[in-house]
Design a protein around this motif. Structure first.
Motif, PDB file in Angstrom:
ATOM      1  N   LEU A 269       0.835  -1.207   0.000  1.00  0.00           N
ATOM      2  CA  LEU A 269       0.000   0.000   0.000  1.00  0.00           C
ATOM      3  C   LEU A 269       0.865   1.251   0.000  1.00  0.00           C
ATOM      4  N   ARG A 270       1.963   1.212   0.779  1.00  0.00           N
ATOM      5  CA  ARG A 270       2.871   2.366   0.815  1.00  0.00           C
ATOM      6  C   ARG A 270       3.487   2.609  -0.555  1.00  0.00           C
ATOM      7  N   LEU A 271       3.873   1.539  -1.263  1.00  0.00           N
ATOM      8  CA  LEU A 271       4.484   1.685  -2.586  1.00  0.00           C
ATOM      9  C   LEU A 271       3.470   2.132  -3.631  1.00  0.00           C
ATOM     10  N   ASP A 272       2.259   1.620  -3.521  1.00  0.00           N
ATOM     11  CA  ASP A 272       1.236   1.945  -4.518  1.00  0.00           C
ATOM     12  C   ASP A 272       0.676   3.340  -4.363  1.00  0.00           C
ATOM     13  N   GLU A 279      -3.219   7.752   7.482  1.00  0.00           N
ATOM     14  CA  GLU A 279      -4.659   7.612   7.684  1.00  0.00           C
ATOM     15  C   GLU A 279      -5.334   7.142   6.396  1.00  0.00           C
ATOM     16  N   GLU A 280      -4.896   7.702   5.253  1.00  0.00           N
ATOM     17  CA  GLU A 280      -5.464   7.286   3.967  1.00  0.00           C
ATOM     18  C   GLU A 280      -5.090   5.845   3.642  1.00  0.00           C
ATOM     19  N   LEU A 281      -3.849   5.436   3.961  1.00  0.00           N
ATOM     20  CA  LEU A 281      -3.437   4.046   3.722  1.00  0.00           C
ATOM     21  C   LEU A 281      -4.280   3.084   4.555  1.00  0.00           C
ATOM     22  N   GLY A 282      -4.577   3.500   5.781  1.00  0.00           N
ATOM     23  CA  GLY A 282      -5.407   2.643   6.631  1.00  0.00           C
ATOM     24  C   GLY A 282      -6.783   2.428   6.032  1.00  0.00           C
ATOM     25  N   LEU A 284      -7.465   2.448   2.874  1.00  0.00           N
ATOM     26  CA  LEU A 284      -7.326   1.658   1.652  1.00  0.00           C
ATOM     27  C   LEU A 284      -7.084   0.181   1.934  1.00  0.00           C
ATOM     28  N   ALA A 285      -6.706  -0.137   3.165  1.00  0.00           N
ATOM     29  CA  ALA A 285      -6.434  -1.539   3.512  1.00  0.00           C
ATOM     30  C   ALA A 285      -7.719  -2.361   3.440  1.00  0.00           C
ATOM     31  N   ASN A 286      -7.556  -3.677   3.280  1.00  0.00           N
ATOM     32  CA  ASN A 286      -8.712  -4.583   3.197  1.00  0.00           C
ATOM     33  C   ASN A 286      -8.529  -5.712   4.223  1.00  0.00           C
ATOM     34  N   PRO A 287      -9.287  -5.660   5.324  1.00  0.00           N
ATOM     35  CA  PRO A 287     -10.270  -4.629   5.689  1.00  0.00           C
ATOM     36  C   PRO A 287      -9.571  -3.353   6.175  1.00  0.00           C
ATOM     37  N   PRO A 288     -10.292  -2.219   6.206  1.00  0.00           N
ATOM     38  CA  PRO A 288      -9.695  -0.965   6.673  1.00  0.00           C
ATOM     39  C   PRO A 288      -9.177  -1.073   8.101  1.00  0.00           C
ATOM     40  N   ILE A 289      -8.061  -0.398   8.384  1.00  0.00           N
ATOM     41  CA  ILE A 289      -7.477  -0.381   9.720  1.00  0.00           C
ATOM     42  C   ILE A 289      -7.102   1.060  10.072  1.00  0.00           C
ATOM     43  N   THR A 290      -6.699   1.263  11.313  1.00  0.00           N
ATOM     44  CA  THR A 290      -6.335   2.609  11.757  1.00  0.00           C
ATOM     45  C   THR A 290      -4.953   2.993  11.245  1.00  0.00           C
ATOM     46  N   LYS A 291      -4.672   4.300  11.298  1.00  0.00           N
ATOM     47  CA  LYS A 291      -3.352   4.755  10.847  1.00  0.00           C
ATOM     48  C   LYS A 291      -2.253   4.231  11.758  1.00  0.00           C
ATOM     49  N   ASP A 292      -2.562   4.070  13.052  1.00  0.00           N
ATOM     50  CA  ASP A 292      -1.570   3.503  13.966  1.00  0.00           C
ATOM     51  C   ASP A 292      -1.255   2.065  13.595  1.00  0.00           C
ATOM     52  N   ALA A 293      -2.291   1.321  13.170  1.00  0.00           N
ATOM     53  CA  ALA A 293      -2.077  -0.084  12.797  1.00  0.00           C
ATOM     54  C   ALA A 293      -1.233  -0.186  11.534  1.00  0.00           C
ATOM     55  N   ILE A 294      -1.541   0.654  10.525  1.00  0.00           N
ATOM     56  CA  ILE A 294      -0.763   0.597   9.285  1.00  0.00           C
ATOM     57  C   ILE A 294       0.668   1.036   9.532  1.00  0.00           C
ATOM     58  N   ALA A 295       0.845   2.065  10.391  1.00  0.00           N
ATOM     59  CA  ALA A 295       2.188   2.530  10.722  1.00  0.00           C
ATOM     60  C   ALA A 295       2.966   1.436  11.454  1.00  0.00           C
ATOM     61  N   GLY A 296       2.269   0.719  12.355  1.00  0.00           N
ATOM     62  CA  GLY A 296       2.932  -0.362  13.089  1.00  0.00           C
ATOM     63  C   GLY A 296       3.378  -1.481  12.178  1.00  0.00           C
ATOM     64  N   ARG A 297       2.555  -1.831  11.188  1.00  0.00           N
ATOM     65  CA  ARG A 297       2.916  -2.917  10.270  1.00  0.00           C
ATOM     66  C   ARG A 297       4.105  -2.533   9.389  1.00  0.00           C
ATOM     67  N   ILE A 298       4.097  -1.294   8.913  1.00  0.00           N
ATOM     68  CA  ILE A 298       5.233  -0.842   8.103  1.00  0.00           C
ATOM     69  C   ILE A 298       6.505  -0.806   8.953  1.00  0.00           C
ATOM     70  N   ARG A 299       6.377  -0.367  10.197  1.00  0.00           N
ATOM     71  CA  ARG A 299       7.529  -0.328  11.093  1.00  0.00           C
ATOM     72  C   ARG A 299       8.081  -1.726  11.341  1.00  0.00           C
TER      73      ARG A 299
END
Length: 319
Positions: A269-272, A279-282, A284-299
């Motif tokens: 998602l970060r590359l695309d 927050e926007e990446l969260g 776009l996720a399937n299913p949608p997640i919070t910005k903290d969750a997407i940031a944690g996964r990328i980290r």
């Protein structure tokens, strides 16, 4: 016309003052505008102003209140930068000594009084207001709306500074002394206090105008600061997104196929969506997640890549 000129015009138009109040204004304008000069040994009272209406008020008041034949002489001077400053001198040559005594420029022993006449300093509140009005008409300055607020009066002496401070105190206002190079002055910085002093001196209309323009300028300045702040945040966010995309791309190269699916999806998602916020990446996720969750996964993806890279480096050293 500047707002300072409007203030002085309004003050010079006041006509319903008592005789004592007018005398206080005359005396203070004479002191702050110049005072006593000696021409071939003869005392001449002369005061200079940059406001024509102030000079005209003093000329008329000297004629009507004390019956002196006051003259008004225009002039100009050229500054080093080429700009021309107009000034207007009011002077009384005949009976100059009598005027100096009557206005308090000289005491009864003939010694020059460097401050405001004690008669007016100790007089009623109307006299005190008029004394401040006269000082401002002679040497007052006022900041333009939207800039750092100040009102100041350049004084002819330290004694005049002290007298203005005491006079302001009688009006319930605190002013500060200030020295700039060789000049001494009193200054006010609080916008509400400046507005109050303008009203006490009699400039009610321009006080409201100054206050309104000041508030408008402050609001506009705040809006500009917020806009600049938002622009800076956007630039920082865009820069962070680009750096994160580069790190994710390197992590994918290091890890290859050995990436947990949830971390891979977050990195993809970060590359695309390189310009999108977390927050926007969260969303776009399937299913949608919070910005903290997407940031944690990328980290965690980046941490995993760093760990694997170090392990490979250590193994290479052993070999």
């Amino acid at each position: 016309m500047s707002l300072l000129d409007e203030v002085k015009n309004e003050l010079a138009a006041i006509a319903d003052e008592s005789s004592l109040a007018k005398q206080a204004q005359i005396s203070t304008m004479l002191r702050f505008g110049g005072g006593i000069q000696r021409v071939k040994g003869v005392p001449v009272v002369a005061s200079q102003f940059t406001s024509k209406t102030a000079a005209q008020w003093l000329q008329n008041a000297l004629r009507t209140v004390w019956q002196y034949d006051a003259k008004l002489q225009p002039g100009s001077t050229t500054l080093p930068n080429g700009s021309i400053i107009e000034f207007f001198t009011v002077f009384v040559q005949s009976n100059g000594r009598n005027l100096a005594l009557q206005s308090g420029l000289l005491d009864q022993r003939g010694h020059e009084n460097p401050g405001i006449s004690p008669v007016h300093m100790q007089g009623n509140i109307a006299q005190v207001k008029s004394a401040w009005r006269g000082a401002f008409l002679a040497k007052g300055r006022l900041s333009d709306p939207g800039k750092s607020s100040f009102m100041e009066i350049v004084c002819p002496s330290a004694e005049a500074v002290n007298d203005l401070i005491l006079a302001a105190r009688r009006l319930g206002i605190t002013v500060k002394p200030r020295r700039v190079n060789s000049s001494v002055r009193v200054v006010l910085h609080d916008p509400d206090v400046i507005e109050r002093m303008l009203i006490l001196m009699g400039a009610e209309r321009t006080a409201r105008e100054w206050s309104g323009k000041r508030v408008e300028g402050e609001s506009r300045g705040k809006a500009n600061r917020l806009a600049n702040f938002d622009d800076a945040n956007m630039r920082r966010s865009a820069k962070a997104a680009v750096e994160a995309s580069q790190k994710v791309r390197k992590a994918f190269e290091i890890l290859g196929d050995n990436i947990p699916e949830n971390l891979r999806a977050a990195g993809q998602l970060r590359l695309d969506h390189g310009d999108a916020s977390l927050e926007e990446l969260g969303r776009l996720a399937n299913p949608p997640i919070t910005k903290d969750a997407i940031a944690g996964r990328i980290r965690r993806l980046l941490q995993l890549a760093t760990k694997v890279e170090k392990q490979r480096a250590a193994e290479a050293e052993k070999d």
